[in-house]
Design a protein around this motif. Structure first.
Motif, PDB file in Angstrom:
ATOM      1  N   TRP A  94       0.835  -1.198   0.000  1.00  0.00           N
ATOM      2  CA  TRP A  94       0.000   0.000   0.000  1.00  0.00           C
ATOM      3  C   TRP A  94       0.876   1.257   0.000  1.00  0.00           C
ATOM      4  O   TRP A  94       1.265   1.776   1.051  1.00  0.00           O
ATOM      5  N   GLU A  97      -0.357   6.311  -2.614  1.00  0.00           N
ATOM      6  CA  GLU A  97      -1.608   6.578  -3.314  1.00  0.00           C
ATOM      7  C   GLU A  97      -2.821   5.963  -2.617  1.00  0.00           C
ATOM      8  O   GLU A  97      -3.955   6.379  -2.843  1.00  0.00           O
ATOM      9  N   PHE A  98      -2.570   4.947  -1.786  1.00  0.00           N
ATOM     10  CA  PHE A  98      -3.649   4.230  -1.101  1.00  0.00           C
ATOM     11  C   PHE A  98      -3.814   4.658   0.356  1.00  0.00           C
ATOM     12  O   PHE A  98      -4.669   4.129   1.062  1.00  0.00           O
ATOM     13  N   VAL A 145      -6.283   7.447  -4.919  1.00  0.00           N
ATOM     14  CA  VAL A 145      -6.987   6.538  -5.826  1.00  0.00           C
ATOM     15  C   VAL A 145      -8.500   6.606  -5.674  1.00  0.00           C
ATOM     16  O   VAL A 145      -9.233   5.947  -6.418  1.00  0.00           O
ATOM     17  N   SER A 426      -6.045  -3.484  -4.780  1.00  0.00           N
ATOM     18  CA  SER A 426      -5.459  -3.164  -6.088  1.00  0.00           C
ATOM     19  C   SER A 426      -6.507  -2.958  -7.176  1.00  0.00           C
ATOM     20  O   SER A 426      -6.232  -2.332  -8.199  1.00  0.00           O
ATOM     21  N   PRO A 429      -8.317   1.292  -8.229  1.00  0.00           N
ATOM     22  CA  PRO A 429      -7.993   2.231  -9.310  1.00  0.00           C
ATOM     23  C   PRO A 429      -8.506   1.773 -10.679  1.00  0.00           C
ATOM     24  O   PRO A 429      -8.789   2.612 -11.540  1.00  0.00           O
ATOM     25  N   LYS A 437      -3.532   8.205 -11.082  1.00  0.00           N
ATOM     26  CA  LYS A 437      -3.166   8.693  -9.747  1.00  0.00           C
ATOM     27  C   LYS A 437      -2.193   7.747  -9.045  1.00  0.00           C
ATOM     28  O   LYS A 437      -1.739   8.036  -7.939  1.00  0.00           O
ATOM     29  N   TRP A 438      -1.908   6.607  -9.683  1.00  0.00           N
ATOM     30  CA  TRP A 438      -1.060   5.570  -9.101  1.00  0.00           C
ATOM     31  C   TRP A 438       0.223   5.500  -9.925  1.00  0.00           C
ATOM     32  O   TRP A 438       0.189   5.192 -11.111  1.00  0.00           O
ATOM     33  N   ARG A 440       2.905   4.108 -11.571  1.00  0.00           N
ATOM     34  CA  ARG A 440       3.499   2.888 -12.103  1.00  0.00           C
ATOM     35  C   ARG A 440       3.638   3.043 -13.624  1.00  0.00           C
ATOM     36  O   ARG A 440       2.891   3.816 -14.235  1.00  0.00           O
TER      37      ARG A 440
END
Length: 509
Positions: A94, A97-98, A145, A426, A429, A437-438, A440
């Protein structure tokens, strides 16, 4: 003449653009609020709208009270404080963003946020109310997210809410029960959620939403909250649909009022008292530290006789719940929350002790012939006991449409970061179109899953049915087909996906 034509064209374009903008200011029953536009002015966000009076001082551990009207226009451009909790920090899978912003944290947290694409208050758009997770001890509507802009762009009024957590949200005590006037205490977090739903009923039309087209959604503790709201007689008529992501149980929250009150007395006695007054006077940080000395799980939903008149399992099995359209499921990583897997021999011993004469039948369905078999069986059982079996039971007791899913997609790896698979949370999003917003290095496969999953969610909020153009057909769940949507790189229906597992669990329930 040419100058005049050009001037008229400019004015016409300006007029069209002005009329294409989402509303920026509106009036609630407590006063006027002003939000802010997104980049292209297609969505307005109103962040930090109070939906109840601050639950501080004498209002600590009381049912949410009405907001005091404010003069002038309240500018709502920033999230409110998150509920009081341990300082939020990223951990394990986590990432930031979480996680709730590290500050501010406060008891004064009963605020909500609205994203709307409406150009006027007359549009009657469908509404989604989001309830965050966090084990009932943490969480915030301000997590990155949970941003509602993308969903709003799809024609939905998106509302995210805060609610009290931990000792502030789930504290029962005989004194509180006596003063409540309802012969109940303890479920303040659920009452916060009900107050937010009441606010939506009374105010969402001002944001272009339709109070008769509300869907509630939540993940983890938020999903357990959704289930509790569906079970509660107090929420009758406040929503027409429910989305439960990774969280449902027919028997997990069976603590009764008397037992919860005993926990409250134990906390009082730590201050050499049996009354609640001394606890009410403690500063939030002192109360939080004191409550942290009690065992984990001390503060969670209870059967209080008011919000929850009976055990959740009993409410559903006797069909006394609010019968609304349901979309529910889990992710394959949920099993990680159910404990470390046993080795094959330990698992077989556990099965024999747990299921006794039915152990051999259990081990045929959940085999432990090899270590790999045992790990796989425990992961499957963990997912089904964490949410799956309760979703199955809930769906079969529903007269309205019910749709079940399993999310198995593994997000693209973050460089120099462990791969946690399809981990708990997970899927959020992907459902809300917030991969942006995450942080990766997303690939086309990620965006394809996001497009499909969010389309299902959007369709369900709009119509009560997830199906739509260019999507694999999602069939209703029933006791004949046991059909579950497998959401992965290629989403597809899987008939009888867990039929034998569910039938066994029913036989021992």
């Amino acid at each position: 003449m040419r100058i005049g034509i050009i001037t008229n064209l400019i004015l016409a374009c300006a007029f069209i653009q002005l009329n294409a903008q989402a509303l920026i200011e509106t009036t609630t029953k407590s006063g006027k609020v002003k939000g802010s536009w997104n980049a292209d002015r297609s969505v307005t966000s109103f962040k930090g709208i109070p939906f109840a009076a601050p639950p501080v001082g004498d209002l600590r551990w009381k049912e949410p009270q009405p907001v005091k009207p404010w003069p002038g226009v309240l500018t709502c451009n920033n999230f409110s404080a998150s509920p009081y909790q341990s300082k939020p920090v990223p951990f394990a899978m986590w990432t930031e963003e979480f996680i709730a912003p590290p500050e501010p944290l406060s008891e004064d947290c009963l605020y909500l946020n609205v994203w709307t694409p409406a150009k006027s208050s007359k549009e009657k758009l469908p509404v989604l109310m989001w309830i965050y997770g966090g084990g009932f001890t943490s969480g915030s509507s301000a997590c990155a997210v949970y941003d509602g802009e993308a969903m709003a762009k799809e024609g939905i009024v998106f509302v995210s809410i805060n609610y009290r957590v931990g000792v502030f949200g789930f504290f029962a005590h005989p004194d509180l029960t006596k003063e409540s006037g309802k012969h109940a205490s303890g479920n303040y977090a659920l009452l916060d959620q009900l107050a937010a739903l009441t606010w939506i009923r009374d105010n969402i039309s001002a944001f272009g939403g339709d109070p008769d087209k509300v869907t509630i959604a939540g993940q983890s503790a938020g999903s357990f909250s959704v289930q509790a709201l569906v079970a509660s007689p107090l929420s009758k008529g406040l929503f027409r649909g429910a989305i439960a992501q990774s969280g449902a149980s027919m028997n997990r929250f069976n603590k009764n009022l008397k037992s919860a009150e005993a926990t409250g007395i134990t906390l009082s006695q730590k201050l050499n008292s049996t009354g609640v007054a001394v606890l009410r006077k403690l500063p939030a940080d002192s109360l939080f530290k004191l409550a942290s000395t009690l065992p984990f799980g001390s503060f969670a939903p209870i059967i209080d006789g008011y919000v929850l008149p009976d055990a959740i399992g009993t409410i559903f099995k006797t069909k006394k719940h609010n019968d609304v359209n349901l979309l529910a499921g889990w992710v394959t990583g949920d099993a990680a929350l159910t404990g470390q897997p046993k080795n094959a021999e330990q698992f077989k011993i556990w099965a024999t002790e747990t299921y006794k004469s039915k152990a051999s039948e259990f081990l045929k369905i959940f085999p432990a012939t090899t270590e790999e078999d045992a790990t796989h069986s425990q992961n499957k059982l963990g997912n089904l006991t964490f949410a799956g079996f309760a979703n199955h039971t809930w769906a079969l007791n529903n007269t309205s449409n019910s749709y079940l899913y399993q999310f198995s997609y593994v997000p693209t790896d973050k460089p120099n970061f462990p791969n946690y698979g399809a981990f708990h949370t997970s899927e959020v999003p992907f459902a809300f179109q917030t991969l942006s917003k995450w942080k990766r290095p997303w690939k086309d496969s990620d965006y394809a899953v996001e497009a499909a999953m969010s389309s299902y969610w959007i369709n369900f909020v709009k119509t009560g049915n997830p199906n739509g153009k260019d999507l694999p057909e999602w069939k209703k769940y029933d006791a004949v087909s046991y059909s579950i949507m497998s959401i992965d790189t290629k989403s597809q229906m899987k008939p009888a996906m867990f039929k034998s597992e569910f039938q066994f669990l029913e036989s021992v329930d």
